[in-house]
Motif scaffolding. Sequence first.
Motif, PDB file in Angstrom:
ATOM      1  N   ALA A  19      -5.030   6.364   0.467  1.00  0.00           N
ATOM      2  CA  ALA A  19      -4.307   4.968   0.337  1.00  0.00           C
ATOM      3  C   ALA A  19      -4.163   4.251  -0.999  1.00  0.00           C
ATOM      4  O   ALA A  19      -5.827   4.895  -1.557  1.00  0.00           O
ATOM      5  N   LEU A  20      -3.197   4.228  -1.061  1.00  0.00           N
ATOM      6  CA  LEU A  20      -3.897   3.209  -2.780  1.00  0.00           C
ATOM      7  C   LEU A  20      -3.273   1.695  -2.460  1.00  0.00           C
ATOM      8  O   LEU A  20      -1.774   1.505  -2.389  1.00  0.00           O
ATOM      9  N   VAL A  21      -3.725   1.005  -3.382  1.00  0.00           N
ATOM     10  CA  VAL A  21      -3.799  -0.187  -2.881  1.00  0.00           C
ATOM     11  C   VAL A  21      -3.186  -0.898  -4.382  1.00  0.00           C
ATOM     12  O   VAL A  21      -3.398  -0.575  -5.234  1.00  0.00           O
ATOM     13  N   LEU A  22      -1.817  -1.247  -3.791  1.00  0.00           N
ATOM     14  CA  LEU A  22      -0.345  -1.196  -5.160  1.00  0.00           C
ATOM     15  C   LEU A  22      -0.585  -3.006  -5.389  1.00  0.00           C
ATOM     16  O   LEU A  22      -0.417  -3.196  -6.841  1.00  0.00           O
ATOM     17  N   ASP A  23      -1.051  -3.720  -4.533  1.00  0.00           N
ATOM     18  CA  ASP A  23      -1.127  -5.608  -4.943  1.00  0.00           C
ATOM     19  C   ASP A  23      -3.135  -5.496  -4.590  1.00  0.00           C
ATOM     20  O   ASP A  23      -2.910  -5.118  -2.935  1.00  0.00           O
ATOM     21  N   VAL A  44       0.841  -1.076  -0.174  1.00  0.00           N
ATOM     22  CA  VAL A  44      -0.284  -0.442   0.182  1.00  0.00           C
ATOM     23  C   VAL A  44       1.005   1.109   0.124  1.00  0.00           C
ATOM     24  O   VAL A  44       1.903   1.186   0.285  1.00  0.00           O
ATOM     25  N   GLN A  45       1.233   2.277  -0.599  1.00  0.00           N
ATOM     26  CA  GLN A  45       0.781   3.832  -0.731  1.00  0.00           C
ATOM     27  C   GLN A  45       0.367   4.121   0.142  1.00  0.00           C
ATOM     28  O   GLN A  45      -1.089   4.876  -0.020  1.00  0.00           O
ATOM     29  N   GLY A  46       0.870   4.537   1.699  1.00  0.00           N
ATOM     30  CA  GLY A  46       0.018   5.845   2.223  1.00  0.00           C
ATOM     31  C   GLY A  46       0.801   7.265   2.106  1.00  0.00           C
ATOM     32  O   GLY A  46       1.162   7.607   2.277  1.00  0.00           O
ATOM     33  N   THR A  47      -0.377   8.299   2.147  1.00  0.00           N
ATOM     34  CA  THR A  47       0.404   9.885   2.089  1.00  0.00           C
ATOM     35  C   THR A  47      -0.825  10.626   2.629  1.00  0.00           C
ATOM     36  O   THR A  47      -1.825  10.326   2.833  1.00  0.00           O
ATOM     37  N   ILE A  48      -0.039  11.665   3.247  1.00  0.00           N
ATOM     38  CA  ILE A  48      -0.544  12.420   4.261  1.00  0.00           C
ATOM     39  C   ILE A  48      -0.494  13.713   3.871  1.00  0.00           C
ATOM     40  O   ILE A  48       0.562  13.820   3.194  1.00  0.00           O
ATOM     41  N   LEU A  49      -1.933  14.071   3.531  1.00  0.00           N
ATOM     42  CA  LEU A  49      -1.249  16.230   3.406  1.00  0.00           C
ATOM     43  C   LEU A  49      -1.918  16.613   4.089  1.00  0.00           C
ATOM     44  O   LEU A  49      -2.941  16.654   4.964  1.00  0.00           O
TER      45      LEU A  49
END
Length: 465
Positions: free
Chosen positions: A116-120, A89-94
């Motif tokens: 959250a952007l799921v990569l798998d 998962v790619q998790g980003t906080i702004l």
Amino acid sequence: MKLSSKVLLAMAISSITATAYAEPASQDFVPTTLAGTSAQSEAKGFIEDFSLGGTTRNWYSHESKYRGGTFSYEKHGETRTDRNRTNWVQGTILNASSGFTQGTVGVKTEVAVYNALVLDRSKRDIKGGSNRTLADSDGNAVDQWSKLGLANVQFRVSNTTLTAGRQNFSSGIVDTIGNRALPSSFEGVSFNSEEFSNLSFQGGIFDRVSPRTEQSLSKFRSEYGNGTQETDKVSTLGVNYQPLKSLKTSFFAANVKDFWNQYYFGATHELGDTSQLGLTTGFNYYKTVDEGKKEMGEIDNDTFSLSLGLTHQAHSLTFAYQQVNGNEYFDYLHETNGIYLANSLTSDFNGPNEKSFQVAYAINMAEYGVPGLKFNAYSARGWGIDGTHYTGNNGRAKFAYDGIQSQDGEKHQEYGVGASYALQSGPLKATTVRATYVEHRGSEFQADGSIKEFRLVTTIPFNIL
């Protein structure tokens, strides 16, 4: 099984880790005086001190169960099993944060969007997701999702701040946990007062938690209960006190409505000169007793850990002993890091009446010309787990810790190695890359089972304004 951020972020070797200093740790007494400055008097203004930034984290984990253990998932209406599970998962906080307004009472706001952007996205790989990848009721990954992770208003007078809304909070009982792609946060009201030089007060009342891998708010549950018990009120109050330059202590109490009352005491003491030999001693103690409707059953639990860390220049060697005195798990709130025990690793080593011992080693390669690079390794063993005396109570909470009665003389062991590197300069300064490998092996009825896990976590901070 709760995965402690202290180890699974790769570099902590216990809850107390020796820190290198260039001179002997002072044993001088620290008098309690009023703080020399007022933080509010230095406020720059609501717009003038505005900031916009955040982090993005690439979080990868691969697990393999062994000795007969399997993960399960549903496909075409059938339950299928295999030994492996992968989450990526790619998790980003702004985060947008104003400054405090000027004047006697300062006001600021903070808002953070979590994405959250799921990569798998393989249903077979994520195995329902659990608290790693958000999945729908059919076990399919939610490909991309967002939520308000933080949204609060803060009021400050002198060095005392009151925060209302969704927020981070950190204490030995209620603590934001950040060992996934995104962290948890809490909904409620809290305060932090630092009006004295070596004495601070902290407290809060929370009614909901924003989980690491969920879009909505949830009521609080326990980490080791069967998941059916919930509470919507957690109150905590505590103090941090530094009586000596070398000694830091904290005491916190919490009421978890109809679950338990919990009390925590922690202390860290430093001695010696780490250029020669330094000693860091850490002690953590929890007392937990049932409360109100006793939703978790009857509880009378005393749990402590003691760690001794030796540091010589780049090298640290830590020994930690931990013991649970009670016929139930030492338990804490789910979606918190409210367990400051030294042996909280992949396993928390918190079974009923369990004793455990850990040996850990860490090296900081800055001493050898590679600043930012660190390695660690540890081995821990737990024994004497005995849940045969657990009775719960005669009401609905009788089986809050169902299955614990079969644990009679259970034991387990865990090994782990880790490496991390933090960039020291350039446009990606402070970016960290952490890799860990952990292997846990449990006896037949030990709760955590036998599992191997590899994690690779890259965290990149960024500033926009």
